[in-house]
Design a protein around this motif. Structure first.
Motif, PDB file in Angstrom:
ATOM      1  N   ILE A 109       0.441  -1.624   0.624  1.00 21.66           N
ATOM      2  CA  ILE A 109      -0.330  -0.030   0.252  1.00 21.66           C
ATOM      3  C   ILE A 109       0.779   1.020   0.105  1.00 21.66           C
ATOM      4  O   ILE A 109       0.508   1.907  -0.667  1.00 21.66           O
ATOM      5  CB  ILE A 109      -0.736  -0.066   1.297  1.00 21.66           C
ATOM      6  CG1 ILE A 109      -1.685  -1.703   0.764  1.00 21.66           C
ATOM      7  CG2 ILE A 109      -1.669   1.665   1.074  1.00 21.66           C
ATOM      8  CD1 ILE A 109      -2.922  -1.818   2.110  1.00 21.66           C
ATOM      9  N   ALA A 110       2.103   1.400   1.070  1.00 20.91           N
ATOM     10  CA  ALA A 110       2.653   2.532   0.680  1.00 20.91           C
ATOM     11  C   ALA A 110       3.786   2.590  -0.616  1.00 20.91           C
ATOM     12  O   ALA A 110       3.813   3.286  -0.781  1.00 20.91           O
ATOM     13  CB  ALA A 110       4.087   2.092   1.795  1.00 20.91           C
ATOM     14  N   GLU A 111       3.746   1.040  -1.587  1.00 24.78           N
ATOM     15  CA  GLU A 111       4.158   1.023  -2.431  1.00 24.78           C
ATOM     16  C   GLU A 111       3.967   1.806  -3.769  1.00 24.78           C
ATOM     17  O   GLU A 111       3.920   2.832  -4.403  1.00 24.78           O
ATOM     18  CB  GLU A 111       4.963   0.319  -3.039  1.00 24.78           C
ATOM     19  CG  GLU A 111       6.018  -0.395  -2.577  1.00 24.78           C
ATOM     20  CD  GLU A 111       6.231  -2.410  -2.176  1.00 24.78           C
ATOM     21  OE1 GLU A 111       5.669  -2.494  -3.211  1.00 24.78           O
ATOM     22  OE2 GLU A 111       7.429  -2.426  -1.349  1.00 24.78           O
ATOM     23  N   ALA A 112       2.293   1.476  -3.274  1.00 29.03           N
ATOM     24  CA  ALA A 112       1.258   1.803  -3.962  1.00 29.03           C
ATOM     25  C   ALA A 112       0.847   3.538  -4.274  1.00 29.03           C
ATOM     26  O   ALA A 112       0.525   4.340  -5.175  1.00 29.03           O
ATOM     27  CB  ALA A 112      -0.543   1.539  -3.633  1.00 29.03           C
ATOM     28  N   ILE A 113       1.161   4.361  -2.850  1.00 30.56           N
ATOM     29  CA  ILE A 113       0.995   5.441  -2.220  1.00 30.56           C
ATOM     30  C   ILE A 113       1.983   5.870  -3.440  1.00 30.56           C
ATOM     31  O   ILE A 113       2.440   7.668  -3.708  1.00 30.56           O
ATOM     32  CB  ILE A 113       0.905   6.222  -1.338  1.00 30.56           C
ATOM     33  CG1 ILE A 113      -0.210   5.785  -0.320  1.00 30.56           C
ATOM     34  CG2 ILE A 113       1.509   7.277  -1.035  1.00 30.56           C
ATOM     35  CD1 ILE A 113      -0.455   5.436   1.104  1.00 30.56           C
ATOM     36  N   ALA A 114       3.075   5.622  -2.981  1.00 31.75           N
ATOM     37  CA  ALA A 114       4.554   6.363  -4.097  1.00 31.75           C
ATOM     38  C   ALA A 114       4.058   5.987  -5.921  1.00 31.75           C
ATOM     39  O   ALA A 114       5.056   7.017  -6.150  1.00 31.75           O
ATOM     40  CB  ALA A 114       5.861   5.577  -3.442  1.00 31.75           C
ATOM     41  N   ALA A 115       4.183   5.221  -6.288  1.00 34.92           N
ATOM     42  CA  ALA A 115       3.266   4.976  -7.401  1.00 34.92           C
ATOM     43  C   ALA A 115       2.406   6.323  -7.504  1.00 34.92           C
ATOM     44  O   ALA A 115       3.275   7.380  -8.770  1.00 34.92           O
ATOM     45  CB  ALA A 115       3.036   3.677  -7.643  1.00 34.92           C
TER      46      ALA A 115
END
Length: 194
Positions: A109-115
């Motif tokens: 989820i953190a990676e999706a926010i960064a993406a």
């Protein structure tokens, strides 16, 4: 829980506490799918074999992207992602819980926010592409021999990490099933718009 303390952390350090602090929940859906040998290189090769990469997109391994949290710059380390010329289309995170006690859900989820932020930064530089108010990312975590599929929608409001979102963000977690993994991986490509 607007009162929960939010601290700057890289995407790889996110835990279930960050999901609570930002009002993010993951809900169950219909199926959970399984496959042997869940390792990053195998996962990337499997996606290539299923033609997730084509003339317009490529499979990347260990892609680090900037991640702004609580006003501080950090990094989200994506194990595998599919990118086209401009944007991240799909994220895959290996579940390291068996070896390091890291939960892959908060990380993906953190990676999706960064993406989301990275995709919009790239759109800011292209006058032909409008900024996105929300993006649904197809995501996969590989837990041992079990891939778990997610559709994670990130909004512009959630992307401004460091503030509690009044609107709950929901991910999707499938329920148990041990069949149809290749068919489901093939069908999952539709979320890339292919």
């Amino acid at each position: 829980m607007a009162q929960l303390r939010r601290t700057p952390k890289s995407g790889n350090d996110w835990t279930a506490n960050e999901l609570c602090a930002y009002n993010i929940t993951v809900t169950s859906e219909t199926k959970q799918l399984h496959q042997e040998a869940a390792v990053v290189k195998f996962s990337a090769q499997l996606l290539r074999g299923l033609e997730y990469d084509d003339d317009d997109s490529i499979v990347f391994i260990r892609r680090a992207i900037p991640f702004l949290t609580c006003g501080e710059n950090s990094v989200a380390q994506i194990d595998v992602c599919i990118m086209d010329d401009n944007e991240i289309l799909l994220l895959l995170q290996e579940d390291k819980i068996l070896t390091s006690m890291e939960d892959p859900e908060p990380q993906i989820i953190a990676e999706a926010i960064a993406a989301f932020a990275l995709n919009n930064r790239k759109r800011e530089r292209d006058p032909n592409l409008p900024l996105c108010n929300s993006i649904m990312f197809p995501c996969i975590t590989m837990a041992g021999t079990m891939p778990v599929f997610y559709k994670i929608t990130i909004t512009a409001a959630l992307s401004k990490t460091g503030t509690y979102s009044e609107t709950e963000t929901r991910g999707m977690r499938p329920l148990p099933s041990r069949l149809e993994i290749l068919r489901c991986l093939e069908a999952f490509k539709k979320f890339l718009g292919k």
